[in-house]
Design a protein around this motif. Structure first.
Motif, PDB file in Angstrom:
ATOM      1  N   GLY A  56       0.778  -1.234   0.000  1.00  0.00           N
ATOM      2  CA  GLY A  56       0.000   0.000   0.000  1.00  0.00           C
ATOM      3  C   GLY A  56       0.807   1.281   0.000  1.00  0.00           C
ATOM      4  N   PHE A  57       2.108   1.180  -0.182  1.00  0.00           N
ATOM      5  CA  PHE A  57       2.928   2.387  -0.240  1.00  0.00           C
ATOM      6  C   PHE A  57       2.818   3.032  -1.614  1.00  0.00           C
ATOM      7  CE2 PHE A  57       5.203  -0.068   3.057  1.00  0.00           C
ATOM      8  CZ  PHE A  57       5.182   0.878   4.081  1.00  0.00           C
ATOM      9  N   ALA A  58       2.911   4.354  -1.639  1.00  0.00           N
ATOM     10  CA  ALA A  58       2.946   5.094  -2.899  1.00  0.00           C
ATOM     11  C   ALA A  58       4.340   5.654  -3.150  1.00  0.00           C
ATOM     12  CB  ALA A  58       1.941   6.237  -2.878  1.00  0.00           C
ATOM     13  N   VAL A  59       5.040   5.973  -2.070  1.00  0.00           N
ATOM     14  CA  VAL A  59       6.356   6.599  -2.137  1.00  0.00           C
ATOM     15  C   VAL A  59       7.175   6.072  -0.960  1.00  0.00           C
ATOM     16  CG1 VAL A  59       7.629   8.797  -2.100  1.00  0.00           C
ATOM     17  CG2 VAL A  59       5.338   8.726  -3.096  1.00  0.00           C
ATOM     18  N   ILE A  60       8.495   5.985  -1.162  1.00  0.00           N
ATOM     19  CA  ILE A  60       9.402   5.644  -0.064  1.00  0.00           C
ATOM     20  C   ILE A  60      10.379   6.797   0.110  1.00  0.00           C
ATOM     21  CG2 ILE A  60      11.192   4.071   0.766  1.00  0.00           C
ATOM     22  CD1 ILE A  60       9.904   1.921  -1.103  1.00  0.00           C
ATOM     23  N   ILE A  61      10.509   7.252   1.341  1.00  0.00           N
ATOM     24  CA  ILE A  61      11.537   8.238   1.691  1.00  0.00           C
ATOM     25  C   ILE A  61      12.595   7.479   2.473  1.00  0.00           C
ATOM     26  CG2 ILE A  61      12.092  10.334   2.969  1.00  0.00           C
ATOM     27  CD1 ILE A  61       9.162  11.208   2.583  1.00  0.00           C
ATOM     28  N   ALA A  62      13.839   7.529   1.986  1.00  0.00           N
ATOM     29  CA  ALA A  62      14.928   6.785   2.617  1.00  0.00           C
ATOM     30  C   ALA A  62      16.039   7.749   3.014  1.00  0.00           C
ATOM     31  CB  ALA A  62      15.457   5.715   1.662  1.00  0.00           C
ATOM     32  N   GLY A  63      16.321   7.793   4.303  1.00  0.00           N
ATOM     33  CA  GLY A  63      17.382   8.658   4.805  1.00  0.00           C
ATOM     34  C   GLY A  63      18.564   7.838   5.244  1.00  0.00           C
ATOM     35  N   ALA A  64      19.765   8.323   4.919  1.00  0.00           N
ATOM     36  CA  ALA A  64      20.976   7.596   5.305  1.00  0.00           C
ATOM     37  C   ALA A  64      22.160   8.537   5.335  1.00  0.00           C
ATOM     38  CB  ALA A  64      21.243   6.448   4.333  1.00  0.00           C
ATOM     39  N   GLY A  65      23.099   8.226   6.223  1.00  0.00           N
ATOM     40  CA  GLY A  65      24.327   8.997   6.327  1.00  0.00           C
ATOM     41  C   GLY A  65      25.520   8.159   5.916  1.00  0.00           C
ATOM     42  N   GLY A  66      26.675   8.783   5.918  1.00  0.00           N
ATOM     43  CA  GLY A  66      27.898   8.075   5.544  1.00  0.00           C
ATOM     44  C   GLY A  66      27.846   7.622   4.093  1.00  0.00           C
ATOM     45  N   ALA A  67      28.080   6.346   3.866  1.00  0.00           N
ATOM     46  CA  ALA A  67      28.070   5.800   2.511  1.00  0.00           C
ATOM     47  C   ALA A  67      26.690   5.886   1.863  1.00  0.00           C
ATOM     48  CB  ALA A  67      28.539   4.349   2.528  1.00  0.00           C
ATOM     49  N   ALA A  68      25.645   5.913   2.668  1.00  0.00           N
ATOM     50  CA  ALA A  68      24.270   6.204   2.224  1.00  0.00           C
ATOM     51  C   ALA A  68      23.784   5.319   1.076  1.00  0.00           C
ATOM     52  CB  ALA A  68      24.119   7.678   1.874  1.00  0.00           C
ATOM     53  N   HIS A  69      23.923   4.012   1.215  1.00  0.00           N
ATOM     54  CA  HIS A  69      23.477   3.091   0.174  1.00  0.00           C
ATOM     55  C   HIS A  69      21.972   2.804   0.215  1.00  0.00           C
ATOM     56  CE1 HIS A  69      27.840   1.928   0.154  1.00  0.00           C
ATOM     57  NE2 HIS A  69      27.589   2.206  -1.104  1.00  0.00           N
ATOM     58  N   LEU A  70      21.315   3.100   1.319  1.00  0.00           N
ATOM     59  CA  LEU A  70      19.912   2.713   1.498  1.00  0.00           C
ATOM     60  C   LEU A  70      18.990   3.219   0.385  1.00  0.00           C
ATOM     61  CD1 LEU A  70      17.701   1.325   3.188  1.00  0.00           C
ATOM     62  CD2 LEU A  70      17.594   3.409   4.573  1.00  0.00           C
ATOM     63  N   PRO A  71      18.960   4.514   0.074  1.00  0.00           N
ATOM     64  CA  PRO A  71      18.014   4.961  -0.967  1.00  0.00           C
ATOM     65  C   PRO A  71      18.226   4.282  -2.316  1.00  0.00           C
ATOM     66  CG  PRO A  71      18.842   6.831   0.274  1.00  0.00           C
ATOM     67  CD  PRO A  71      19.668   5.649   0.685  1.00  0.00           C
ATOM     68  N   GLY A  72      19.471   4.164  -2.741  1.00  0.00           N
ATOM     69  CA  GLY A  72      19.748   3.549  -4.037  1.00  0.00           C
ATOM     70  C   GLY A  72      19.414   2.075  -4.081  1.00  0.00           C
ATOM     71  N   MET A  73      19.712   1.370  -3.009  1.00  0.00           N
ATOM     72  CA  MET A  73      19.384  -0.060  -2.966  1.00  0.00           C
ATOM     73  C   MET A  73      17.872  -0.271  -2.984  1.00  0.00           C
ATOM     74  SD  MET A  73      22.017  -1.886  -3.278  1.00  0.00           S
ATOM     75  CE  MET A  73      21.225  -3.441  -2.903  1.00  0.00           C
ATOM     76  N   ILE A  74      17.141   0.540  -2.222  1.00  0.00           N
ATOM     77  CA  ILE A  74      15.671   0.434  -2.234  1.00  0.00           C
ATOM     78  C   ILE A  74      15.154   0.734  -3.640  1.00  0.00           C
ATOM     79  CG2 ILE A  74      13.561   1.605  -1.444  1.00  0.00           C
ATOM     80  CD1 ILE A  74      14.539  -0.493   0.549  1.00  0.00           C
ATOM     81  N   ALA A  75      15.712   1.772  -4.279  1.00  0.00           N
ATOM     82  CA  ALA A  75      15.275   2.125  -5.639  1.00  0.00           C
ATOM     83  C   ALA A  75      15.580   1.011  -6.631  1.00  0.00           C
ATOM     84  CB  ALA A  75      15.940   3.426  -6.080  1.00  0.00           C
ATOM     85  N   SER A  76      16.641   0.265  -6.397  1.00  0.00           N
ATOM     86  CA  SER A  76      16.983  -0.825  -7.316  1.00  0.00           C
ATOM     87  C   SER A  76      16.014  -1.993  -7.197  1.00  0.00           C
ATOM     88  CB  SER A  76      18.414  -1.312  -7.058  1.00  0.00           C
ATOM     89  OG  SER A  76      18.500  -2.095  -5.884  1.00  0.00           O
TER      90      SER A  76
END
Length: 160
Positions: A56-76
């Motif tokens: 039921g999600f429409a959008v994901i907001i992903a916050g990360a510091g340092g190497a910050a791989h979380l948003p890109g991995m989720i998008a993949s």
């Protein structure tokens, strides 16, 4: 109404990500918050990314510091729009490592990226995305934007 997933790499990111949570709740958008570490919980990351659209999600907001791989991995992994929030963390190189890690995505794996610690704008962008198909949310975004305009006009009066 669709909901927004707000995820972060660790609990230490919550003070920054709270701005996105607050703005979304102000638009009466359901928010589900979770900690999903790209490096410490990769199985959870894969499950979240692959199944968010069925939950039921429409959008994901992903916050990360340092190497910050979380948003890109989720998008993949997800067909949903992902908004990345670079977080200036204790192990960060003044936040630039996080900004560039999220901003410099390869072709085919887009992540909309907001400013360093810019979770408020991530929340507004998520509301605008939902508002493109939900007139109730769109009306609230319009009211919010009008409020911004009024604030500027009021501050101008103080200058005279």
């Amino acid at each position: 109404m669709k909901k927004v997933g707000v995820i972060m790499g660790s609990k230490s990111d919550l003070p920054v990500m709270q701005d996105a949570i607050d703005i979304l709740k102000g638009f009466d958008i359901e928010v589900e918050v979770d900690i999903v570490s790209a490096h410490r919980t990769p199985e959870k990351l894969f499950d979240y990314g692959k199944h968010a659209h069925t939950r039921g999600f429409a959008v994901i907001i992903a916050g990360a510091g340092g190497a910050a791989h979380l948003p890109g991995m989720i998008a993949s992994l997800s067909p949903l729009p992902v908004i990345g929030v670079p977080v200036k963390s204790s192990n960060s190189i003044d936040g630039w490592d996080s900004v560039l890690s999220i901003l410099q995505m390869p072709g085919g794996v887009p992540v909309a990226t907001v400013a360093l610690n810019g979770a408020k704008n991530a929340g507004i962008l998520a509301a605008q995305i939902i508002g493109s198909n939900d007139n109730c949310v769109l009306d609230k975004v319009l009211v919010y934007k009008e409020g911004l305009k009024q604030k500027v006009n009021e501050s101008t009066k103080d200058l005279k």
